[in-house]
Scaffold this motif. Structure first.
Motif, PDB file in Angstrom:
ATOM      1  N   VAL A 104       0.796  -1.307  -0.001  1.00 60.18           N
ATOM      2  CA  VAL A 104       0.112   0.032   0.092  1.00 60.18           C
ATOM      3  C   VAL A 104       0.771   1.388   0.064  1.00 60.18           C
ATOM      4  O   VAL A 104       1.869   1.158   0.621  1.00 60.18           O
ATOM      5  N   VAL A 105       0.578   2.146  -0.909  1.00 63.28           N
ATOM      6  CA  VAL A 105       1.220   3.398  -1.060  1.00 63.28           C
ATOM      7  C   VAL A 105       0.342   4.533  -0.721  1.00 63.28           C
ATOM      8  O   VAL A 105      -0.780   4.594  -1.220  1.00 63.28           O
ATOM      9  N   ALA A 106       0.738   5.345   0.184  1.00 62.97           N
ATOM     10  CA  ALA A 106      -0.137   6.770   0.437  1.00 62.97           C
ATOM     11  C   ALA A 106       0.070   7.866  -0.588  1.00 62.97           C
ATOM     12  O   ALA A 106       1.032   8.177  -1.124  1.00 62.97           O
ATOM     13  N   VAL A 107      -1.107   8.279  -1.478  1.00 65.23           N
ATOM     14  CA  VAL A 107      -1.116   9.166  -2.125  1.00 65.23           C
ATOM     15  C   VAL A 107      -1.794  10.449  -1.889  1.00 65.23           C
ATOM     16  O   VAL A 107      -2.881  10.360  -0.974  1.00 65.23           O
ATOM     17  N   GLU A 108      -1.841  11.552  -2.556  1.00 66.60           N
ATOM     18  CA  GLU A 108      -2.589  12.855  -2.265  1.00 66.60           C
ATOM     19  C   GLU A 108      -3.983  12.605  -3.056  1.00 66.60           C
ATOM     20  O   GLU A 108      -3.926  11.636  -4.030  1.00 66.60           O
ATOM     21  N   SER A 109      -4.962  13.290  -2.671  1.00 67.66           N
ATOM     22  CA  SER A 109      -6.229  13.194  -3.327  1.00 67.66           C
ATOM     23  C   SER A 109      -6.647  14.562  -3.395  1.00 67.66           C
ATOM     24  O   SER A 109      -7.218  15.208  -2.606  1.00 67.66           O
ATOM     25  N   PRO A 110      -6.832  15.323  -4.674  1.00 69.87           N
ATOM     26  CA  PRO A 110      -6.233  14.470  -5.901  1.00 69.87           C
ATOM     27  C   PRO A 110      -4.796  14.623  -6.052  1.00 69.87           C
ATOM     28  O   PRO A 110      -4.081  15.333  -5.606  1.00 69.87           O
ATOM     29  N   THR A 168      -6.200  16.221   0.445  1.00 68.49           N
ATOM     30  CA  THR A 168      -5.230  17.331   0.205  1.00 68.49           C
ATOM     31  C   THR A 168      -5.898  18.640   0.148  1.00 68.49           C
ATOM     32  O   THR A 168      -6.992  18.440  -0.741  1.00 68.49           O
ATOM     33  N   HIS A 169      -5.589  19.523   0.688  1.00 71.03           N
ATOM     34  CA  HIS A 169      -6.151  20.864   0.636  1.00 71.03           C
ATOM     35  C   HIS A 169      -5.177  21.804  -0.383  1.00 71.03           C
ATOM     36  O   HIS A 169      -4.006  21.618  -0.688  1.00 71.03           O
ATOM     37  N   TYR A 170      -6.257  22.460  -1.204  1.00 73.46           N
ATOM     38  CA  TYR A 170      -5.596  23.274  -2.466  1.00 73.46           C
ATOM     39  C   TYR A 170      -4.819  24.262  -1.921  1.00 73.46           C
ATOM     40  O   TYR A 170      -4.018  24.781  -2.928  1.00 73.46           O
ATOM     41  N   ARG A 171      -4.835  24.591  -0.903  1.00 70.42           N
ATOM     42  CA  ARG A 171      -3.425  25.653  -0.380  1.00 70.42           C
ATOM     43  C   ARG A 171      -2.507  25.185   0.593  1.00 70.42           C
ATOM     44  O   ARG A 171      -1.300  25.755   0.360  1.00 70.42           O
ATOM     45  N   ASP A 172      -2.851  24.201   1.083  1.00 67.98           N
ATOM     46  CA  ASP A 172      -1.745  23.877   2.281  1.00 67.98           C
ATOM     47  C   ASP A 172      -1.158  22.304   1.857  1.00 67.98           C
ATOM     48  O   ASP A 172      -0.138  22.012   2.507  1.00 67.98           O
TER      49      ASP A 172
END
Length: 473
Positions: free
Chosen positions: A199-205, A226-230
């Motif tokens: 299992v690999v952790a990825v951002e979303s999106p 995943t936050h569009y600014r932070d």
């Protein structure tokens, strides 16, 4: 892990319901973070995460040095479910066919290419690169003919190492492997630190190429909000690290594709510390890092003293995708990546390395980046204004801090997969948001490449795209 919402999501939904019922009226300032934390009996970090989610969902706007305010136009609730479920669970990936279908129109000469993320070739010193190529072929014909060192040419690795001279944790020449683009670097990294089924952790999106690589290599993904600014939610990421759920994490810290944010140095430092504490390798894709408008955005690798960050980059977005020239600085995993490199592609062609090392050494690349960043920022700003003018009310788009893409949220949960075909019929190629996630998320988003100048044709097509969105039901 259960299907229950994380604590910050529960708090976010309670506040959203309070707003929907009129407990906070449009334009009203919400209580401070500290006051909310005390009222709900949660940490300040949880409260901040819940406010970020409320902002992303369109309930509030956060004003610098002022606080959070209820938006005047609230989002319409989903038809079947008012709660945003985001279970952090490992899932299989099967997006290859869908992604390839959405990529195919890029080769069409009739379509306006707003799909594949690339700056316009007119922004690149193509002729100068070609002159260097012709000169290298005359002066170094034997070197270009032969295999180069598996690590890459010394001149190339030296120039890449010099670029890290201002890092807190510099990258030495012997720490670098030159690769065939950034994708080979990321693939080698994944193969070095994970095995099929891991299992690999990825951002979303996240970048759809990351999901393609995981799919082909038979790895599973766990998506982190995943936050569009932070950027990626470090709180949630630490939970999956602590539970031993993942074998690696793959993300971008600078001008992330598709969101365009730049993580603060403080958050990069926390990420690096987490990787070291839990012994989870972080694969950092910094392919858009050189396009950050403010410049000098250091990667997380710059803060990595324990070798847990595997840094991947290339010149495909900042100079010339046809060079297929990338590199990886793998820290403690260097030897394993070198072994994998030798049994996969043996080495990287010498010609682009000769050309690029001379281009960097002359100072031309640094000069080019100054001009490229300014041009991209201007183009993105103009395109952002045009989207806001031409798209229907309820459309949301946030200014990126680098790169050349806009992440656009369509109003009223309109499906960008339907828009894809309608736009293509009108000669416009876009990328639906659904392929930037493994799960059923982001289907009401689309990514637009605005790396080209706003010619009359581009303006007309963007206005037409806005009209198509307005016509959707």
């Amino acid at each position: 892990m259960s299907q229950e919402l994380f604590l910050y999501e529960t708090l976010s939904e309670r506040l959203a319901e309070h707003i929907r019922r009129g407990g906070f009226i449009p334009g009203e300032r919400l209580p401070s973070v500290r006051a909310l934390s005390k009222a709900f009996g949660v940490s300040i970090n949880t409260t901040v995460q819940s406010l970020r989610k409320l902002e992303m969902d369109g309930y509030i706007e956060v004003r610098d040095r002022s606080g959070a305010y209820v938006r005047h136009a609230l989002p319409r609730p989903a038809v079947n479910d008012n709660v945003s479920h985001f279970p952090v669970l490992p899932v299989e990936i099967s997006l290859s066919e869908e992604i390839l279908r959405f990529m195919e129109p890029h080769i069409s000469e009739q379509a306006l290419h707003l799909g594949i993320a690339l700056p316009d070739p007119g922004l690149m010193p193509v002729e100068r690169i070609m002159r260097l190529w012709r000169d290298a072929s005359r002066r170094h014909a034997r070197t270009m003919w032969d295999y180069s060192h598996p690590n890459g040419l010394p001149a190339m690795r030296r120039q890449l190492s010099i670029r890290s001279i201002g890092y807190d944790a510099g990258i030495g020449e012997d720490d670098i492997l030159v690769t065939n683009g950034c994708m080979e670097a990321m693939e080698l990294a994944l193969r070095a630190v994970t095995k099929p089924g891991d299992v690999v952790a990825v951002e979303s999106p996240t970048y759809y190429g990351t999901l393609l690589a995981l799919d082909v290599l038979q790895r599973r993904a766990v998506e982190i909000p995943t936050h569009y600014r932070d950027g990626i939610c470090l709180y949630t990421l630490e939970q999956v690290f602590r539970q031993g759920q993942v074998k690696a994490c793959i993300l971008s810290c600078n001008a992330q594709n598709p969101l365009g944010y730049v993580m603060t140095d403080e958050r990069k430092q926390r990420l690096v510390e987490m990787a070291s504490r839990y012994q989870v390798p972080v694969i950092e894709n910094d392919i858009w890092g050189d396009t950050v408008y403010a410049g000098n955005a250091q990667p997380a690798k710059a803060l990595d003293h324990t070798g847990m960050v595997i840094y991947c980059n290339s010149f495909s977005k900042s100079l010339m995708p046809g060079l297929r020239l990338g590199w990886v600085a793998a820290g403690r995993f260097h030897d394993r990546l070198r072994e994998l490199k030798q049994i996969s592609s043996i080495t990287t062609a010498a010609a682009p390395q000769l050309v690029m090392s001379r281009f960097i050494e002359s100072g031309a690349y640094a000069q080019h980046l100054v001009q490229l960043r300014a041009a991209l920022e201007q183009q993105v700003t103009e395109a952002l204004e045009l989207v806001r003018e031409s798209f229907p009310s309820g459309t949301w788009v946030h200014p990126p801090e680098g790169g050349c893409v806009l992440w656009v949220k369509l109003p009223e949960h309109r499906d960008s997969r339907k828009l894809f075909q309608q736009a293509l019929n009108d000669g416009i190629h876009i990328f639906p948001g659904s392929v930037f996630s493994v799960g059923p998320r982001h289907s009401d988003f689309m990514r637009l490449n605005v790396g080209s100048g706003l010619t009359p044709e581009v303006r007309e097509k963007l206005r037409r795209l806005g009209a198509l969105v307005a016509q959707m039901q």
